[in-house]
Design an enzyme around this catalytic site. Structure first.
Site, PDB file in Angstrom:
ATOM      1  N   TYR A  52      75.265-124.635 -41.006  1.00 52.49           N
ATOM      2  CA  TYR A  52      74.630-123.487 -41.416  1.00 52.49           C
ATOM      3  C   TYR A  52      75.923-122.417 -41.486  1.00 52.49           C
ATOM      4  O   TYR A  52      75.607-121.219 -41.903  1.00 52.49           O
ATOM      5  CB  TYR A  52      73.800-123.060 -40.276  1.00 52.49           C
ATOM      6  CG  TYR A  52      74.319-122.937 -38.768  1.00 52.49           C
ATOM      7  CD1 TYR A  52      75.072-121.726 -38.453  1.00 52.49           C
ATOM      8  CD2 TYR A  52      73.998-123.927 -37.744  1.00 52.49           C
ATOM      9  CE1 TYR A  52      75.713-121.856 -37.177  1.00 52.49           C
ATOM     10  CE2 TYR A  52      74.675-123.857 -36.449  1.00 52.49           C
ATOM     11  CZ  TYR A  52      75.462-122.780 -36.134  1.00 52.49           C
ATOM     12  OH  TYR A  52      76.080-122.724 -35.005  1.00 52.49           O
ATOM     13  N   GLU A  53      77.078-122.812 -41.137  1.00 50.90           N
ATOM     14  CA  GLU A  53      78.017-121.872 -41.311  1.00 50.90           C
ATOM     15  C   GLU A  53      78.450-121.813 -42.640  1.00 50.90           C
ATOM     16  O   GLU A  53      79.327-120.686 -43.252  1.00 50.90           O
ATOM     17  CB  GLU A  53      79.497-122.225 -40.365  1.00 50.90           C
ATOM     18  CG  GLU A  53      78.959-121.932 -38.862  1.00 50.90           C
ATOM     19  CD  GLU A  53      80.179-122.579 -38.043  1.00 50.90           C
ATOM     20  OE1 GLU A  53      81.168-121.850 -37.818  1.00 50.90           O
ATOM     21  OE2 GLU A  53      80.231-123.820 -37.372  1.00 50.90           O
TER      22      GLU A  53
ATOM     23  N   ALA B  99      74.022-129.335 -27.739  1.00 55.73           N
ATOM     24  CA  ALA B  99      72.856-128.857 -27.132  1.00 55.73           C
ATOM     25  C   ALA B  99      71.748-128.860 -28.249  1.00 55.73           C
ATOM     26  O   ALA B  99      71.830-128.828 -29.690  1.00 55.73           O
ATOM     27  CB  ALA B  99      73.258-127.127 -27.243  1.00 55.73           C
TER      28      ALA B  99
ATOM     29  N   SER C 164      78.142-126.698 -28.174  1.00 54.65           N
ATOM     30  CA  SER C 164      77.731-125.456 -27.477  1.00 54.65           C
ATOM     31  C   SER C 164      77.965-125.493 -26.229  1.00 54.65           C
ATOM     32  O   SER C 164      76.724-125.957 -25.539  1.00 54.65           O
ATOM     33  CB  SER C 164      76.609-124.895 -28.076  1.00 54.65           C
ATOM     34  OG  SER C 164      76.451-124.922 -29.414  1.00 54.65           O
TER      35      SER C 164
ATOM     36  N   HIS D 177      69.963-117.777 -28.489  1.00 56.90           N
ATOM     37  CA  HIS D 177      71.017-118.712 -28.122  1.00 56.90           C
ATOM     38  C   HIS D 177      71.653-118.532 -26.721  1.00 56.90           C
ATOM     39  O   HIS D 177      71.807-119.429 -26.084  1.00 56.90           O
ATOM     40  CB  HIS D 177      71.989-118.271 -29.275  1.00 56.90           C
ATOM     41  CG  HIS D 177      73.341-119.034 -29.105  1.00 56.90           C
ATOM     42  ND1 HIS D 177      73.551-120.384 -29.403  1.00 56.90           N
ATOM     43  CD2 HIS D 177      74.624-118.425 -28.887  1.00 56.90           C
ATOM     44  CE1 HIS D 177      74.683-120.739 -29.056  1.00 56.90           C
ATOM     45  NE2 HIS D 177      75.284-119.405 -28.883  1.00 56.90           N
TER      46      HIS D 177
ATOM     47  N   MET E 123      71.379-128.500 -34.585  1.00 57.32           N
ATOM     48  CA  MET E 123      71.994-128.101 -36.004  1.00 57.32           C
ATOM     49  C   MET E 123      73.303-128.802 -36.247  1.00 57.32           C
ATOM     50  O   MET E 123      74.291-128.405 -36.952  1.00 57.32           O
ATOM     51  CB  MET E 123      72.028-126.663 -35.997  1.00 57.32           C
ATOM     52  CG  MET E 123      70.696-125.806 -35.670  1.00 57.32           C
ATOM     53  SD  MET E 123      70.855-123.846 -35.689  1.00 57.32           S
ATOM     54  CE  MET E 123      69.233-123.737 -34.944  1.00 57.32           C
ATOM     55  N   SER E 124      73.323-129.901 -35.614  1.00 54.01           N
ATOM     56  CA  SER E 124      74.784-130.334 -35.646  1.00 54.01           C
ATOM     57  C   SER E 124      74.829-132.006 -35.864  1.00 54.01           C
ATOM     58  O   SER E 124      73.669-132.458 -36.031  1.00 54.01           O
ATOM     59  CB  SER E 124      75.858-130.009 -34.634  1.00 54.01           C
ATOM     60  OG  SER E 124      75.245-130.701 -33.299  1.00 54.01           O
TER      61      SER E 124
ATOM     62  N   ASN F  44      66.627-126.059 -24.200  1.00 55.88           N
ATOM     63  CA  ASN F  44      65.356-125.508 -24.223  1.00 55.88           C
ATOM     64  C   ASN F  44      64.221-126.212 -24.957  1.00 55.88           C
ATOM     65  O   ASN F  44      64.646-127.320 -25.597  1.00 55.88           O
ATOM     66  CB  ASN F  44      65.589-124.245 -25.046  1.00 55.88           C
ATOM     67  CG  ASN F  44      65.908-124.598 -26.571  1.00 55.88           C
ATOM     68  OD1 ASN F  44      67.206-124.912 -26.670  1.00 55.88           O
ATOM     69  ND2 ASN F  44      65.159-124.391 -27.238  1.00 55.88           N
TER      70      ASN F  44
ATOM     71  N   HIS G 296      82.432-120.856 -29.198  1.00 57.14           N
ATOM     72  CA  HIS G 296      83.090-121.949 -30.048  1.00 57.14           C
ATOM     73  C   HIS G 296      84.335-121.814 -30.121  1.00 57.14           C
ATOM     74  O   HIS G 296      84.755-121.534 -31.490  1.00 57.14           O
ATOM     75  CB  HIS G 296      82.255-122.639 -31.338  1.00 57.14           C
ATOM     76  CG  HIS G 296      80.965-123.257 -31.184  1.00 57.14           C
ATOM     77  ND1 HIS G 296      80.897-124.671 -31.281  1.00 57.14           N
ATOM     78  CD2 HIS G 296      79.907-122.616 -30.962  1.00 57.14           C
ATOM     79  CE1 HIS G 296      79.579-124.961 -31.070  1.00 57.14           C
ATOM     80  NE2 HIS G 296      78.980-123.977 -30.936  1.00 57.14           N
TER      81      HIS G 296
ATOM     82  N   HIS H  63      79.520-126.362 -38.325  1.00 57.53           N
ATOM     83  CA  HIS H  63      78.099-126.551 -38.736  1.00 57.53           C
ATOM     84  C   HIS H  63      77.742-126.040 -39.792  1.00 57.53           C
ATOM     85  O   HIS H  63      78.297-125.471 -40.663  1.00 57.53           O
ATOM     86  CB  HIS H  63      77.260-125.668 -37.734  1.00 57.53           C
ATOM     87  CG  HIS H  63      77.393-125.736 -36.294  1.00 57.53           C
ATOM     88  ND1 HIS H  63      78.523-125.296 -35.618  1.00 57.53           N
ATOM     89  CD2 HIS H  63      76.803-126.506 -35.201  1.00 57.53           C
ATOM     90  CE1 HIS H  63      78.362-125.392 -34.185  1.00 57.53           C
ATOM     91  NE2 HIS H  63      77.283-126.188 -34.166  1.00 57.53           N
TER      92      HIS H  63
HETATM   93  N1  HPA Z   1      66.754-126.068 -32.157  1.00 60.33           N
HETATM   94  C1  HPA Z   1      67.756-126.271 -32.632  1.00 60.33           C
HETATM   95  N2  HPA Z   1      68.892-126.282 -32.390  1.00 60.33           N
HETATM   96  C2  HPA Z   1      69.010-126.129 -30.939  1.00 60.33           C
HETATM   97  C3  HPA Z   1      68.131-125.563 -30.168  1.00 60.33           C
HETATM   98  C4  HPA Z   1      66.645-125.780 -30.792  1.00 60.33           C
HETATM   99  O1  HPA Z   1      65.726-125.408 -30.229  1.00 60.33           O
HETATM  100  N3  HPA Z   1      68.568-125.869 -28.988  1.00 60.33           N
HETATM  101  C5  HPA Z   1      69.733-125.773 -28.849  1.00 60.33           C
HETATM  102  N4  HPA Z   1      70.174-126.192 -30.333  1.00 60.33           N
END
Ligand code: HPA
Length: 277
Positions: A86-87, A114, A31, A248, A212-213, A236, A62, A84
């Site tokens: 989650y998709e 990320a 991302s 996000h 998440m990937s 983050n 994306h 992903h």
């Molecule tokens: N958690 C999960 N996935 C992420 C995060 C997070 O804090 N930051 C970027 N992708």
């Protein structure tokens, strides 16, 4: 499975008609980390939607395409946009691109993402080389009938992140004066971010970062005998570490801030990498 293999072969055939040279290194861009693609020389782009059977990503920022070309004197095939868990994709479809890379002759792949920082030493913008991962909270991408064409039923994951490549990546960071950390990446199913309690639990389990990937792709790559380098951009601090809510947009903001170092680093690694042909 026969149907899935047929889909892969059909996609491979289409790509081979456009990309006639053999790629050496595969790259999956996370991302907000897509700007590496802008530096590729003699780039040939193929939109995912034009490739038969290729999944199409549904996430904002994306934009899905394969890009072939030259970076640091190596032939690269970059996936800008990934699929992903989650998709809602079928597990095999979520790693379609990794298997296509293998079919095109790629044995070395750089997988980026990320991620949220769990290790308190990390800051927003830290780059972390993945030494290992925790994927036990979601089903393996290899669940179901084994694809013998790619690998064995019970693939070893001891060196899921190739040790020689890892030391190349460490040396490259030193040479370029880029500060990097190393750590364990934990997979979280998403799409919601984690709760603070989940982050505490993941820390106790030994995670330094969460995202998440990557893990599903790394499993498929290892199954197929590929050498993996994993790099997280800590966008983050994970939930509950600060008072701040997670958004996000903040993930994208951090990737924008660090993308020049990120691109310089990935290019440096590609230049130094000894590929398995
Ligand atoms: N958690 C999960 N996935 C992420 C995060 C997070 O804090 N930051 C970027 N992708």
């Amino acid at each position: 499975m026969i149907e899935y293999l047929r889909k892969l072969k059909q996609a491979e055939k289409y790509i081979r008609e456009i990309i006639t040279e053999k790629p050496e290194v595969g790259v999956v861009l996370g991302s907000g980390l897509g700007s590496l693609a802008d530096d590729i020389k003699d780039a040939i782009e193929i939109k995912y939607e034009d490739i038969p059977n290729f999944p199409v990503s549904t996430v904002e920022n994306h934009d899905g395409k394969l890009i072939f070309g030259t970076l640091e004197n190596k032939k690269v095939l970059v996936m800008k946009g990934r699929f992903h868990y989650y998709e809602g994709y079928d597990l095999n479809m979520s790693v379609f691109g990794i298997r296509i890379m293998k079919m095109l002759g790629i044995n070395d792949v750089i997988i980026t993402n990320a991620a949220g920082g769990i290790n308190l030493k990390f800051k927003e913008g830290t780059l972390m080389l993945i030494r290992d991962h925790i994927g036990l909270l979601a089903p393996s991408t290899l669940r179901g009938e084994n694809l013998d064409e790619f690998g064995t039923r019970f693939p070893d994951m001891t060196y899921a992140y190739n040790r020689e490549h890892l030391s190349t990546a460490i040396t490259t960071a030193r040479k370029l004066g880029i500060h990097i950390e190393q750590g364990v990446y934990a997979f979280y199913r998403g799409p919601n971010f984690e709760t603070p309690a989940e982050i505490k639990a993941l820390r106790i389990l030994g995670a330094d970062a969460v995202g998440m990937s990557t893990v599903p792709e790394v499993i498929a790559a290892n199954h197929a005998g590929m050498n993996v380098i994993g790099i997280s951009c800590i966008t983050n601090m994970a939930a509950g570490i600060t008072e701040k809510r997670l958004r996000h947009d903040d993930v994208i903001e951090t990737t924008n801030r660090v993308k020049s170092d990120f691109v310089r680093y990935i290019k440096g690694i590609i230049g130094e990498l000894t590929c398995t042909v």
